[in-house]
Design a protein around this motif. Structure first.
Motif, PDB file in Angstrom:
ATOM      1  N   LEU A  53      -8.177 -20.570 -10.143  1.00  0.00           N
ATOM      2  CA  LEU A  53      -6.669 -20.973 -10.572  1.00  0.00           C
ATOM      3  C   LEU A  53      -6.252 -22.246 -10.140  1.00  0.00           C
ATOM      4  N   ALA A  54      -6.745 -22.646  -8.913  1.00  0.00           N
ATOM      5  CA  ALA A  54      -6.314 -23.925  -8.022  1.00  0.00           C
ATOM      6  C   ALA A  54      -7.133 -24.895  -9.012  1.00  0.00           C
ATOM      7  N   ALA A  55      -8.025 -24.891  -9.732  1.00  0.00           N
ATOM      8  CA  ALA A  55      -8.661 -25.845 -10.517  1.00  0.00           C
ATOM      9  C   ALA A  55      -7.945 -26.123 -11.738  1.00  0.00           C
ATOM     10  N   HIS A  56      -6.763 -25.287 -12.126  1.00  0.00           N
ATOM     11  CA  HIS A  56      -5.741 -25.627 -13.073  1.00  0.00           C
ATOM     12  C   HIS A  56      -4.589 -26.144 -12.541  1.00  0.00           C
ATOM     13  N   ASP A  57      -4.656 -26.893 -11.465  1.00  0.00           N
ATOM     14  CA  ASP A  57      -3.561 -27.658 -10.887  1.00  0.00           C
ATOM     15  C   ASP A  57      -2.360 -26.774 -10.376  1.00  0.00           C
ATOM     16  N   ARG A  58      -2.984 -25.581  -9.795  1.00  0.00           N
ATOM     17  CA  ARG A  58      -2.004 -24.577  -9.013  1.00  0.00           C
ATOM     18  C   ARG A  58      -2.262 -24.519  -7.448  1.00  0.00           C
ATOM     19  N   TYR A  59      -1.204 -24.337  -6.718  1.00  0.00           N
ATOM     20  CA  TYR A  59      -1.324 -24.230  -5.262  1.00  0.00           C
ATOM     21  C   TYR A  59      -1.185 -22.838  -5.138  1.00  0.00           C
ATOM     22  N   VAL A  60      -2.688 -22.079  -4.772  1.00  0.00           N
ATOM     23  CA  VAL A  60      -2.758 -20.725  -4.615  1.00  0.00           C
ATOM     24  C   VAL A  60      -2.935 -20.381  -3.202  1.00  0.00           C
ATOM     25  N   VAL A  61      -2.092 -19.009  -2.879  1.00  0.00           N
ATOM     26  CA  VAL A  61      -1.956 -18.856  -1.766  1.00  0.00           C
ATOM     27  C   VAL A  61      -2.193 -17.059  -1.527  1.00  0.00           C
ATOM     28  N   ARG A  62      -3.108 -16.766  -0.819  1.00  0.00           N
ATOM     29  CA  ARG A  62      -3.562 -15.352  -0.615  1.00  0.00           C
ATOM     30  C   ARG A  62      -3.197 -14.906   0.821  1.00  0.00           C
ATOM     31  N   TYR A  63      -3.001 -13.833   1.459  1.00  0.00           N
ATOM     32  CA  TYR A  63      -2.557 -13.385   2.895  1.00  0.00           C
ATOM     33  C   TYR A  63      -2.961 -12.077   2.995  1.00  0.00           C
ATOM     34  N   ASP A  64      -3.138 -11.703   4.307  1.00  0.00           N
ATOM     35  CA  ASP A  64      -3.271 -10.385   4.841  1.00  0.00           C
ATOM     36  C   ASP A  64      -1.975  -9.731   5.031  1.00  0.00           C
ATOM     37  N   HIS A  65      -1.711  -8.689   4.394  1.00  0.00           N
ATOM     38  CA  HIS A  65      -0.517  -7.973   4.876  1.00  0.00           C
ATOM     39  C   HIS A  65      -0.439  -7.397   6.217  1.00  0.00           C
ATOM     40  N   ARG A  66       0.593  -7.032   6.542  1.00  0.00           N
ATOM     41  CA  ARG A  66       0.506  -6.404   8.055  1.00  0.00           C
ATOM     42  C   ARG A  66      -0.542  -5.173   8.043  1.00  0.00           C
ATOM     43  N   ASP A  67      -1.208  -5.045   8.928  1.00  0.00           N
ATOM     44  CA  ASP A  67      -2.176  -3.697   8.969  1.00  0.00           C
ATOM     45  C   ASP A  67      -3.453  -3.946   8.239  1.00  0.00           C
ATOM     46  N   THR A  68      -3.621  -5.240   7.747  1.00  0.00           N
ATOM     47  CA  THR A  68      -4.835  -5.617   7.064  1.00  0.00           C
ATOM     48  C   THR A  68      -5.237  -7.141   7.647  1.00  0.00           C
ATOM     49  N   GLY A  69      -6.697  -7.319   7.666  1.00  0.00           N
ATOM     50  CA  GLY A  69      -7.053  -8.285   7.979  1.00  0.00           C
ATOM     51  C   GLY A  69      -6.947  -9.160   9.262  1.00  0.00           C
ATOM     52  N   ARG A  70      -6.604 -10.182   9.451  1.00  0.00           N
ATOM     53  CA  ARG A  70      -6.040 -10.866  10.759  1.00  0.00           C
ATOM     54  C   ARG A  70      -4.602 -10.920  11.204  1.00  0.00           C
ATOM     55  N   SER A  71      -3.859 -10.189  10.112  1.00  0.00           N
ATOM     56  CA  SER A  71      -2.550 -10.046  10.485  1.00  0.00           C
ATOM     57  C   SER A  71      -2.409  -8.950  11.642  1.00  0.00           C
ATOM     58  N   THR A  72      -0.998  -9.064  12.072  1.00  0.00           N
ATOM     59  CA  THR A  72      -0.526  -8.038  13.210  1.00  0.00           C
ATOM     60  C   THR A  72      -0.648  -6.828  12.548  1.00  0.00           C
ATOM     61  N   CYS A  73      -1.415  -5.819  13.532  1.00  0.00           N
ATOM     62  CA  CYS A  73      -1.697  -4.372  13.036  1.00  0.00           C
ATOM     63  C   CYS A  73      -0.873  -3.458  14.089  1.00  0.00           C
ATOM     64  N   TYR A  74      -0.605  -2.307  13.618  1.00  0.00           N
ATOM     65  CA  TYR A  74      -0.108  -1.343  14.431  1.00  0.00           C
ATOM     66  C   TYR A  74      -0.800  -0.072  14.788  1.00  0.00           C
ATOM     67  N   PRO A  75      -0.603   0.879  15.684  1.00  0.00           N
ATOM     68  CA  PRO A  75      -1.281   1.829  15.693  1.00  0.00           C
ATOM     69  C   PRO A  75      -1.384   2.723  14.477  1.00  0.00           C
ATOM     70  N   PRO A  76      -2.584   3.264  14.189  1.00  0.00           N
ATOM     71  CA  PRO A  76      -2.844   4.290  13.030  1.00  0.00           C
ATOM     72  C   PRO A  76      -1.651   5.162  12.853  1.00  0.00           C
ATOM     73  N   GLY A  77      -1.105   5.294  11.893  1.00  0.00           N
ATOM     74  CA  GLY A  77      -0.157   6.174  11.562  1.00  0.00           C
ATOM     75  C   GLY A  77       1.360   6.046  12.055  1.00  0.00           C
ATOM     76  N   GLN A  78       1.512   4.669  12.777  1.00  0.00           N
ATOM     77  CA  GLN A  78       2.668   4.360  13.226  1.00  0.00           C
ATOM     78  C   GLN A  78       3.215   2.889  12.917  1.00  0.00           C
ATOM     79  N   PRO A  79       3.487   2.564  11.391  1.00  0.00           N
ATOM     80  CA  PRO A  79       3.588   1.294  11.086  1.00  0.00           C
ATOM     81  C   PRO A  79       5.111   1.061  11.714  1.00  0.00           C
ATOM     82  N   ALA A  80       5.459   0.073  12.182  1.00  0.00           N
ATOM     83  CA  ALA A  80       6.986  -0.234  12.759  1.00  0.00           C
ATOM     84  C   ALA A  80       7.499  -1.281  11.891  1.00  0.00           C
TER      85      ALA A  80
END
Length: 284
Positions: A53-80
């Motif tokens: 997509l970026a090769a077609h002159d686009r600026y592409v952003v992907r990210y980790d939701h909260r509680d995925t990947g390297r983003s902030t996580c909360y205790p299992p079953g307790q999303p604040a």
């Protein structure tokens, strides 16, 4: 300089949390924000797809939701947080990266974020795309095929968790001829190893309720809208995509032949072509 390669990951302080985002391409180009589905980190938007997509002159952003990947996580079953908070994270990332208006692509359960953005924050959107999503109408067909999952794994056992993720991906692919088990396993293993807490990833998005827009519904979306749906989707069969197209004024539908609920590589040519057309800045 090869500007369509990854520009690297960024840990951004947004809305009181840390969100990990990765960009591809030249920030002067039209921005495409990729919003993954439930329990999905940014890795489920394949980097090679982002680069195409970026090769077609686009600026592409992907990210980790909260509680995925390297983003902030909360205790299992307790999303604040609420579904609205997750939606506002999209706008927070836009702000952090200096993106006034973005072409937002929302997948699966986070089609709900697309609805909230399209109705309550239209000034921040250049266009919307819904991938493998639904209006949620009660009259739509239920899941088809065998979506039975094995027992939830011991989350301290990385191999067992990866196997569980692969089983889920296989089920969501349905009878698609394109499911690649080896590639999916490699992705799942990377995802599990990278996460702050995969125990939270597995459950927390499903512990919150989907919020409704304050200003209306699908019929009030004014942004140019593309609906993308696989004709082998067993979780949300194709009538869900057709209903979404019909609910949004002027929306178009791209049916990905042979795809299930996911975006397998053999359909990328059709997907990239459609997204490049849909995200033209000279739309009239």
């Amino acid at each position: 300089m090869n500007t369509h390669r990854s520009n690297g990951e960024h840990l951004l302080s947004i809305n009181g949390v840390e969100l990990c985002a990765e960009t591809f391409g030249d920030r002067a180009n039209p921005a495409i924000m990729l919003v993954a589905g439930g329990s999905a980190s940014m890795l489920w938007w394949d980097a090679r797809l982002c680069e195409r997509l970026a090769a077609h002159d686009r600026y592409v952003v992907r990210y980790d939701h909260r509680d995925t990947g390297r983003s902030t996580c909360y205790p299992p079953g307790q999303p604040a947080y609420s579904f609205t908070d997750l939606t506002l994270d999209v706008l927070g990332i836009q702000d952090a990266l200096g993106i006034e208006r973005a072409h937002v692509v929302c997948q699966s359960m986070f089609g709900g974020a697309g609805l909230l953005l399209g109705v309550d924050h239209p000034e921040r959107l250049a266009s919307l795309t819904f991938v493998s999503s639904t209006t949620g109408a009660d009259t739509l067909p239920p899941p088809s095929g065998d979506l039975t999952m094995p027992a939830e794994p011991d989350t301290s056992d990385a191999a067992a968790v990866a196997a569980y993720v692969v089983a889920g991906a296989r089920a969501l692919a349905g009878d698609s001829p394109y499911f690649d088990e080896a590639a999916t396993r490699a992705l799942a293993e990377r995802d599990v190893a990278r996460a702050r807490s995969y125990a939270s990833t597995l459950v927390n998005h499903y512990a919150i309720e989907s919020d409704k827009p304050a200003r209306g519904g699908f019929g009030d979306i004014a942004a140019p809208t593309l609906v993308v749906h696989g004709d082998h989707d067993p979780f949300l069969p194709l009538p869900h995509g057709e209903a979404l197209r019909d609910a949004i004024p002027g929306a178009e539908l791209l049916v990905l032949k042979g795809a299930g609920h996911d975006l397998p590589e053999p359909v990328w040519d059709d997907l990239v072509s459609a997204l490049v057309r849909h995200t033209r800045e000279d739309r009239s």
